[in-house]
Design a protein around this motif. Structure first.
Motif, PDB file in Angstrom:
ATOM      1  N   ALA A  17       0.834  -1.196   0.000  1.00 63.63           N
ATOM      2  CA  ALA A  17       0.000   0.000   0.000  1.00 63.63           C
ATOM      3  C   ALA A  17       0.873   1.253   0.000  1.00 63.63           C
ATOM      4  O   ALA A  17       0.573   2.238  -0.690  1.00 63.63           O
ATOM      5  CB  ALA A  17      -0.931   0.000   1.211  1.00 63.63           C
ATOM      6  N   TRP A  47      -5.900   2.042   5.277  1.00 62.42           N
ATOM      7  CA  TRP A  47      -5.284   3.375   5.290  1.00 62.42           C
ATOM      8  C   TRP A  47      -4.720   3.718   6.674  1.00 62.42           C
ATOM      9  O   TRP A  47      -3.676   4.346   6.778  1.00 62.42           O
ATOM     10  CB  TRP A  47      -6.293   4.433   4.873  1.00 62.42           C
ATOM     11  CG  TRP A  47      -6.668   4.503   3.421  1.00 62.42           C
ATOM     12  CD1 TRP A  47      -7.645   5.299   2.889  1.00 62.42           C
ATOM     13  CD2 TRP A  47      -6.112   3.795   2.294  1.00 62.42           C
ATOM     14  NE1 TRP A  47      -7.723   5.140   1.523  1.00 62.42           N
ATOM     15  CE2 TRP A  47      -6.792   4.220   1.133  1.00 62.42           C
ATOM     16  CE3 TRP A  47      -5.104   2.846   2.162  1.00 62.42           C
ATOM     17  CZ2 TRP A  47      -6.493   3.732  -0.137  1.00 62.42           C
ATOM     18  CZ3 TRP A  47      -4.810   2.342   0.900  1.00 62.42           C
ATOM     19  CH2 TRP A  47      -5.491   2.780  -0.227  1.00 62.42           C
ATOM     20  N   MET A  53      -6.919   8.561  12.330  1.00 61.98           N
ATOM     21  CA  MET A  53      -5.716   9.054  11.642  1.00 61.98           C
ATOM     22  C   MET A  53      -5.102  10.242  12.382  1.00 61.98           C
ATOM     23  O   MET A  53      -3.884  10.314  12.568  1.00 61.98           O
ATOM     24  CB  MET A  53      -6.048   9.444  10.201  1.00 61.98           C
ATOM     25  CG  MET A  53      -4.818   9.745   9.352  1.00 61.98           C
ATOM     26  SD  MET A  53      -3.754   8.288   9.077  1.00 61.98           S
ATOM     27  CE  MET A  53      -4.606   7.497   7.695  1.00 61.98           C
ATOM     28  N   ASP A  79      -6.218   4.087  -4.929  1.00 58.70           N
ATOM     29  CA  ASP A  79      -7.402   3.309  -4.547  1.00 58.70           C
ATOM     30  C   ASP A  79      -7.018   1.850  -4.263  1.00 58.70           C
ATOM     31  O   ASP A  79      -5.888   1.435  -4.465  1.00 58.70           O
ATOM     32  CB  ASP A  79      -8.502   3.391  -5.619  1.00 58.70           C
ATOM     33  CG  ASP A  79      -8.042   2.876  -6.984  1.00 58.70           C
ATOM     34  OD1 ASP A  79      -7.220   1.929  -7.023  1.00 58.70           O
ATOM     35  OD2 ASP A  79      -8.504   3.412  -8.006  1.00 58.70           O
ATOM     36  N   VAL A  97       1.010   4.152  -2.897  1.00 59.01           N
ATOM     37  CA  VAL A  97       0.915   5.597  -2.663  1.00 59.01           C
ATOM     38  C   VAL A  97       2.050   6.319  -3.395  1.00 59.01           C
ATOM     39  O   VAL A  97       1.841   7.350  -4.039  1.00 59.01           O
ATOM     40  CB  VAL A  97       0.956   5.925  -1.153  1.00 59.01           C
ATOM     41  CG1 VAL A  97       1.050   7.438  -0.937  1.00 59.01           C
ATOM     42  CG2 VAL A  97      -0.276   5.382  -0.449  1.00 59.01           C
ATOM     43  N   LYS A 129     -11.411  -0.198   3.453  1.00 55.10           N
ATOM     44  CA  LYS A 129     -10.315   0.668   3.002  1.00 55.10           C
ATOM     45  C   LYS A 129      -9.767   1.504   4.158  1.00 55.10           C
ATOM     46  O   LYS A 129      -8.556   1.708   4.269  1.00 55.10           O
ATOM     47  CB  LYS A 129     -10.808   1.569   1.869  1.00 55.10           C
ATOM     48  CG  LYS A 129      -9.734   2.468   1.296  1.00 55.10           C
ATOM     49  CD  LYS A 129     -10.171   3.095  -0.014  1.00 55.10           C
ATOM     50  CE  LYS A 129     -11.289   4.098   0.199  1.00 55.10           C
ATOM     51  NZ  LYS A 129     -11.613   4.829  -1.054  1.00 55.10           N
ATOM     52  N   ALA A 130     -10.662   1.971   5.018  1.00 55.98           N
ATOM     53  CA  ALA A 130     -10.238   2.820   6.133  1.00 55.98           C
ATOM     54  C   ALA A 130      -9.240   2.090   7.020  1.00 55.98           C
ATOM     55  O   ALA A 130      -8.260   2.682   7.495  1.00 55.98           O
ATOM     56  CB  ALA A 130     -11.452   3.268   6.945  1.00 55.98           C
ATOM     57  N   VAL A 161      -1.451   2.007   6.984  1.00 56.96           N
ATOM     58  CA  VAL A 161      -0.432   2.750   6.231  1.00 56.96           C
ATOM     59  C   VAL A 161      -0.020   3.986   7.024  1.00 56.96           C
ATOM     60  O   VAL A 161       1.174   4.308   7.137  1.00 56.96           O
ATOM     61  CB  VAL A 161      -0.968   3.162   4.842  1.00 56.96           C
ATOM     62  CG1 VAL A 161       0.011   4.110   4.150  1.00 56.96           C
ATOM     63  CG2 VAL A 161      -1.201   1.933   3.980  1.00 56.96           C
ATOM     64  N   GLY A 162      -0.998   4.693   7.585  1.00 53.00           N
ATOM     65  CA  GLY A 162      -0.709   5.883   8.384  1.00 53.00           C
ATOM     66  C   GLY A 162       0.192   5.570   9.561  1.00 53.00           C
ATOM     67  O   GLY A 162       1.141   6.316   9.860  1.00 53.00           O
ATOM     68  N   GLN A 212      -6.008  11.720   4.083  1.00 54.62           N
ATOM     69  CA  GLN A 212      -6.826  10.779   4.848  1.00 54.62           C
ATOM     70  C   GLN A 212      -7.042  11.231   6.293  1.00 54.62           C
ATOM     71  O   GLN A 212      -7.473  10.443   7.136  1.00 54.62           O
ATOM     72  CB  GLN A 212      -6.164   9.394   4.855  1.00 54.62           C
ATOM     73  CG  GLN A 212      -5.908   8.809   3.485  1.00 54.62           C
ATOM     74  CD  GLN A 212      -7.191   8.538   2.702  1.00 54.62           C
ATOM     75  OE1 GLN A 212      -8.252   8.377   3.276  1.00 54.62           O
ATOM     76  NE2 GLN A 212      -7.069   8.485   1.384  1.00 54.62           N
ATOM     77  N   PHE A 261      -0.595  11.870   1.567  1.00 48.94           N
ATOM     78  CA  PHE A 261      -1.570  10.810   1.806  1.00 48.94           C
ATOM     79  C   PHE A 261      -2.143  10.915   3.223  1.00 48.94           C
ATOM     80  O   PHE A 261      -3.354  10.827   3.421  1.00 48.94           O
ATOM     81  CB  PHE A 261      -0.916   9.440   1.612  1.00 48.94           C
ATOM     82  CG  PHE A 261      -1.786   8.280   2.003  1.00 48.94           C
ATOM     83  CD1 PHE A 261      -2.732   7.780   1.134  1.00 48.94           C
ATOM     84  CD2 PHE A 261      -1.659   7.685   3.260  1.00 48.94           C
ATOM     85  CE1 PHE A 261      -3.551   6.713   1.496  1.00 48.94           C
ATOM     86  CE2 PHE A 261      -2.462   6.628   3.629  1.00 48.94           C
ATOM     87  CZ  PHE A 261      -3.411   6.135   2.743  1.00 48.94           C
ATOM     88  N   GLU A 319      -4.116   9.858  -3.751  1.00 46.99           N
ATOM     89  CA  GLU A 319      -5.507   9.442  -3.981  1.00 46.99           C
ATOM     90  C   GLU A 319      -5.584   8.007  -4.493  1.00 46.99           C
ATOM     91  O   GLU A 319      -6.553   7.613  -5.141  1.00 46.99           O
ATOM     92  CB  GLU A 319      -6.180  10.417  -4.947  1.00 46.99           C
ATOM     93  CG  GLU A 319      -6.275  11.832  -4.368  1.00 46.99           C
ATOM     94  CD  GLU A 319      -7.076  12.770  -5.239  1.00 46.99           C
ATOM     95  OE1 GLU A 319      -7.721  12.295  -6.190  1.00 46.99           O
ATOM     96  OE2 GLU A 319      -7.041  13.973  -4.980  1.00 46.99           O
TER      97      GLU A 319
END
Length: 200
Positions: free
Chosen positions: A6, A44, A103, A18, A10, A40-41, A47-48, A97, A93, A16
């Motif tokens: 992921a 993400w 986040m 997907d 990015v 997806k959240a 990833v954060g 997000q 990113f 953005e």
């Protein structure tokens, strides 16, 4: 593996990105992604967390070496700007997000980790000067907040000035504040009383 994919997505496709692009980079189907991440959240957020840990890992060792020397203050600022400037799309990113539940908490936790380390270093220095270490924590949070805010401006505006120049600007501002504290510590009570009598 999927989180790293992921992150790579990015970097490849921008902030953005997907889920289909993440799946393609990972070499799996979208249903496989959803087998590991509820939505997806959730991916993400993973990833954060990964990105926040990378930033902290770059900065904390430098903060641990902070003393009263200007070069080390500069090195701390430069470490942060280097971390976010090396992969600006990852930073964008996180900002893109930022509305996701959790986040903002991740970003705040990363800032708190750095501020805690900086407060320890500043507190040690204040005690070495014979001063009250009470201001160390609010000063540390203020310094981290300022550098974070300016770094955000820098990335959002596509780095309109060089990292070296921005580091120098911020270092000059913060260093003069720290030097002021040291200068006031050098004033003996007798000196202060003499100045007060002169003004009277």
């Amino acid at each position: 593996m999927l989180v790293e994919a992921a992150v790579e997505a990015v970097l490849r496709y921008g902030p953005e990105v997907d889920m289909a692009q993440v799946a393609a980079v990972a070499g799996v189907s979208k249903p496989v992604l959803y087998r590991y991440f509820a939505d997806k959240a959730e991916l993400w957020l993973a990833v954060g967390e990964h990105v926040a840990q990378l930033v902290v890992a770059e900065i904390v060792p430098v903060v641990a070496r902070v003393r009263a020397e200007r070069e080390l203050v500069s090195a701390t600022i430069d470490a942060y700007l280097t971390a976010i400037g090396a992969n600006p799309d990852l930073y964008r990113f996180l900002v893109h997000q930022s509305g996701l539940p959790g986040m903002a908490h991740l970003v705040a936790n990363a800032a708190r980790t750095v501020a805690t380390e900086l407060a320890r270093a500043v507190g040690d220095r204040l005690r070495a000067l014979g001063l009250d270490a009470g201001p160390a924590e609010p000063w540390a949070y203020g310094m981290v907040g300022m550098v974070q805010s300016v770094g955000d401006w820098w990335i959002r505006h596509d780095r309109p000035i060089s990292r070296a120049a921005l580091t120098e600007y911020l270092t000059t501002l913060l260093w003069h504040g720290l030097e002021g504290v040291r200068a006031s510590a050098d004033l003996s009570p007798l000196h202060i009383q003499g100045d007060a009598r002169e003004r009277a």
